[in-house]
Design an enzyme around this catalytic site. Structure first.
Site, PDB file in Angstrom:
ATOM      1  N   LYS A 213      16.532  -8.699   2.836  1.00 38.63           N
ATOM      2  CA  LYS A 213      16.915  -9.972   2.207  1.00 38.63           C
ATOM      3  C   LYS A 213      16.263  -9.983   0.829  1.00 38.63           C
ATOM      4  O   LYS A 213      15.101 -10.350   0.687  1.00 38.63           O
ATOM      5  CB  LYS A 213      16.430 -11.149   3.060  1.00 38.63           C
ATOM      6  CG  LYS A 213      17.173 -12.461   2.865  1.00 38.63           C
ATOM      7  CD  LYS A 213      17.071 -13.061   1.482  1.00 38.63           C
ATOM      8  CE  LYS A 213      15.776 -13.789   1.221  1.00 38.63           C
ATOM      9  NZ  LYS A 213      15.712 -14.288  -0.198  1.00 38.63           N
TER      10      LYS A 213
ATOM     11  N   GLU B 218       2.433  -9.280   1.132  1.00 38.46           N
ATOM     12  CA  GLU B 218       1.809  -8.966  -0.164  1.00 38.46           C
ATOM     13  C   GLU B 218       1.963 -10.200  -1.036  1.00 38.46           C
ATOM     14  O   GLU B 218       3.087 -10.547  -1.406  1.00 38.46           O
ATOM     15  CB  GLU B 218       2.538  -7.799  -0.829  1.00 38.46           C
ATOM     16  CG  GLU B 218       2.265  -6.454  -0.187  1.00 38.46           C
ATOM     17  CD  GLU B 218       0.808  -6.073  -0.218  1.00 38.46           C
ATOM     18  OE1 GLU B 218       0.372  -5.405   0.708  1.00 38.46           O
ATOM     19  OE2 GLU B 218       0.089  -6.489  -1.159  1.00 38.46           O
TER      20      GLU B 218
ATOM     21  N   CYS C  91       2.486  -9.491  -9.802  1.00 36.65           N
ATOM     22  CA  CYS C  91       1.352  -9.946  -8.980  1.00 36.65           C
ATOM     23  C   CYS C  91       0.072  -9.312  -9.481  1.00 36.65           C
ATOM     24  O   CYS C  91      -1.016  -9.830  -9.244  1.00 36.65           O
ATOM     25  CB  CYS C  91       1.562  -9.704  -7.496  1.00 36.65           C
ATOM     26  SG  CYS C  91       2.726  -8.458  -7.066  1.00 36.65           S
TER      27      CYS C  91
ATOM     28  N   GLU D  13      -2.474 -18.755  -9.598  1.00 36.27           N
ATOM     29  CA  GLU D  13      -1.519 -17.780 -10.126  1.00 36.27           C
ATOM     30  C   GLU D  13      -0.443 -18.513 -10.931  1.00 36.27           C
ATOM     31  O   GLU D  13       0.196 -19.439 -10.431  1.00 36.27           O
ATOM     32  CB  GLU D  13      -0.874 -16.995  -8.975  1.00 36.27           C
ATOM     33  CG  GLU D  13       0.046 -15.911  -9.495  1.00 36.27           C
ATOM     34  CD  GLU D  13       0.572 -15.010  -8.378  1.00 36.27           C
ATOM     35  OE1 GLU D  13       1.109 -15.548  -7.405  1.00 36.27           O
ATOM     36  OE2 GLU D  13       0.447 -13.775  -8.513  1.00 36.27           O
TER      37      GLU D  13
HETATM   38  C1  UN1 Z   1       3.486  -6.166  -9.163  1.00 40.06           C
HETATM   39  O1  UN1 Z   1       2.498  -6.320  -9.840  1.00 40.06           O
HETATM   40  O2  UN1 Z   1       4.175  -7.137  -8.827  1.00 40.06           O
HETATM   41  O3  UN1 Z   1       1.254  -1.664 -10.698  1.00 40.06           O
HETATM   42  C2  UN1 Z   1       3.890  -4.799  -8.751  1.00 40.06           C
HETATM   43  C3  UN1 Z   1       2.304  -1.679 -11.324  1.00 40.06           C
HETATM   44  C4  UN1 Z   1       3.615  -1.490 -10.631  1.00 40.06           C
HETATM   45  C5  UN1 Z   1       3.807  -2.388  -9.480  1.00 40.06           C
HETATM   46  C6  UN1 Z   1       3.412  -3.799  -9.748  1.00 40.06           C
HETATM   47  N1  UN1 Z   1       3.706  -0.120 -10.260  1.00 40.06           N
HETATM   48  O4  UN1 Z   1       2.297  -1.833 -12.497  1.00 40.06           O
END
Ligand code: UN1
Length: 500
Positions: A181, A256, A290, A391
């Site tokens: 999804k 996550e 994130c 955040e």
């Molecule tokens: C995310 O931060 O949402 O570490 C994922 C990075 C990527 C993945 C980030 N490879 O920059």
């Protein structure tokens, strides 16, 4: 111009190898965040009945997929990787149009899916277990990984192909079937990945896609009793609900969630290098990662200089449509996200932080139809302020002064999240202390908080997750069960712990 596209580009759910119109009969437009009047197509707004169909298809496909030798499954993954290599540029452009991230980063997003496919393709010939001596004679012990069944995967919009690949690919190599999804803002990129898998020979029913919202079909997926493993990436608030619902049915579940990632810059940091890291960490993907660096914890000796350099460099970043190769900052994903970011800027001002740059929507002729927000720098931020704790998921960075290493680590750790952290220093002792003491799942030295590679575990501590990891070999534990095998060839009853 838009109307002809609107008529042609109608997408459906992908179930059992077929395009299926949603039972709800409802569709949602997919828009370009750089130019919201441009409609890229319509995608289903599915409901529980569609989820039911998809789960049934995945359940029916499971026995044959499980029985397919892992190296054969892996060959399909490898082929899918090759297909993505061939289509990388087209898929990257489509991603920029639906998600907004600049083309350079969209290519990276597709590349990350390629990396994951190639990495896990190798795993098809490993999936190593353990062999170990028995405490009894003429007996041996070993462990093998077993698939779980149907994996329900719920993915966000900020890495529209990479994050689906983090989940689908290990699920498949372990022998599970999948219902995906994807986020309603980025359905097309997820579909591109699934298309590559299908073209690579993954059989009907092994990967199914249901489009819709979290409320309308994500929840049904999480609650479906035939779904044995759930993996969710998104907000901590929703992730907690997902985790609780999955726990009620004792499902494997990996969530996550958010981050409030800090970069520590000590007085001895290589400043020019650090500034590059700050810009990339804070403003890459318009801060919608994130792992974005949303706090810069800066030692007092370089505080003013770093702030001046940061503001000067950030003010020169080119904002616009990510398809233009000279553009460095694309739009936010949608109006709601823009309002959320603008709301945090107001909060920061009210809290007494000093706004040094940005803080508003970019209101140019060519950006007015999109969701562009200027790179924003708040200085003199105090650890108690909400902009230092929550955040934001936008191009807003909070700069906090600190006295030294111990102070910086305490500040970095004093939030509810613990995804990534970084430190810039040339002092070996400080670097090792930070690597040991920062409460984060990922720590970078002399690099920003972003830059994770697929063959290493990805995830965080505290409010960032529930202890599982994506990527790397660690993620195999999400998508498989250990089966322990005892083989007794002594031809007599041997009792463990008794016959010593
Ligand atoms: C995310 O931060 O949402 O570490 C994922 C990075 C990527 C993945 C980030 N490879 O920059």
């Amino acid at each position: 111009m838009a109307s002809s596209r609107e008529q042609t580009a109608r997408f459906d759910n992908y179930i059992n190898g077929e395009w299926r119109a949603p039972a709800t009969g409802e569709y949602e437009p997919n828009r370009n965040p750089a130019c919201a009047s441009e409609m890229l197509g319509v995608f289903p707004r599915s409901g529980a009945e569609d989820v039911e169909r998809a789960v049934n298809a995945a359940r029916a496909a499971f026995p044959a997929w499980k029985a397919t030798p892992a190296p054969r499954r892996a060959e399909m993954l490898f082929r899918a990787g090759q297909i993505l290599v061939a289509r990388k540029e087209q898929f990257a452009r489509d991603m920029t149009r639906e998600m907004g991230k600049v083309l350079l980063e969209a290519r990276g997003d597709v590349q990350e899916a390629i990396d994951m496919l190639f990495f896990m393709a190798g795993e098809g010939r490993r999936l190593y277990g353990q062999t170990t001596p028995s405490e009894l004679p003429n007996k041996m012990c070993l462990t093998v990984r077993s698939p779980i069944g149907v994996a329900g995967l719920i993915t966000p919009w900020n890495f529209p192909m990479a994050i689906p690949s983090w989940k689908i690919v290990p699920a498949l190599v372990c022998g599970n079937t999948v219902v995906l999804k994807p986020a309603e803002d980025t359905p097309h990129s997820a579909l591109h990945l699934v298309q590559a898998l299908t073209d690579a020979g993954v059989p009907p029913g092994v990967v199914n896609v249901v489009f819709g919202t979290g409320e309308s079909c994500g929840a049904a997926l999480v609650e479906h009793s035939a779904v044995g493993v759930i993996s969710f990436t998104g907000s901590t608030e929703v992730g907690r609900q997902v985790n609780q619902k999955a726990a009620a049915q004792l499902k494997h579940c990996n969530v996550e969630l958010g981050g409030k990632n800090a970069m520590i810059l000590l007085d001895d940091a290589a400043l020019d290098l650090a500034i590059e890291g700050c810009l990339w960490g804070a403003f890459g993907t318009s801060g919608q990662r994130c792992t974005a660096a949303s706090r810069l914890i800066v030692q007092k000796g370089i505080y003013q200089k770093l702030l001046d350099m940061l503001v000067q460099r950030a003010s020169r970043l080119k904002i616009g449509d990510g398809l233009d190769p000279s553009v460095q900052i694309g739009p936010l994903i949608n109006e709601a996200q823009l309002q959320r970011v603008a709301g945090y800027v107001e909060i920061g001002k009210q809290e007494g932080a000093r706004l040094c740059l940005g803080g508003e929507r970019v209101n140019r002729e060519d950006t007015r139809d999109g969701f562009f927000f200027a790179p924003t720098v708040f200085a003199d931020v105090e650890p108690r302020m909400r902009i230092a704790r929550e955040e934001i998921f936008g191009p807003v960075v909070s700069v906090l002064p600190c006295d030294g290493l111990a102070d910086a680590i305490a500040m970095a750790n004093d939030v509810d999240y613990g995804l990534s952290a970084s430190i810039y220093t040339r002092n070996v002792d400080a670097a090792f202390r930070a690597m040991r003491d920062l409460d984060a799942g990922i720590v970078y030295l002399n690099a920003p908080t972003i830059g994770a590679e697929v063959h290493l575990p990805f995830g965080g501590v505290k409010g960032t997750g529930n202890g599982h990891r994506e990527s790397g070999l660690a993620t195999l534990d999400v998508y498989s069960e250990w089966k322990t095998l005892y083989i007794d060839y002594s031809h007599q009853l041997q009792r463990a712990q008794i016959d010593v």
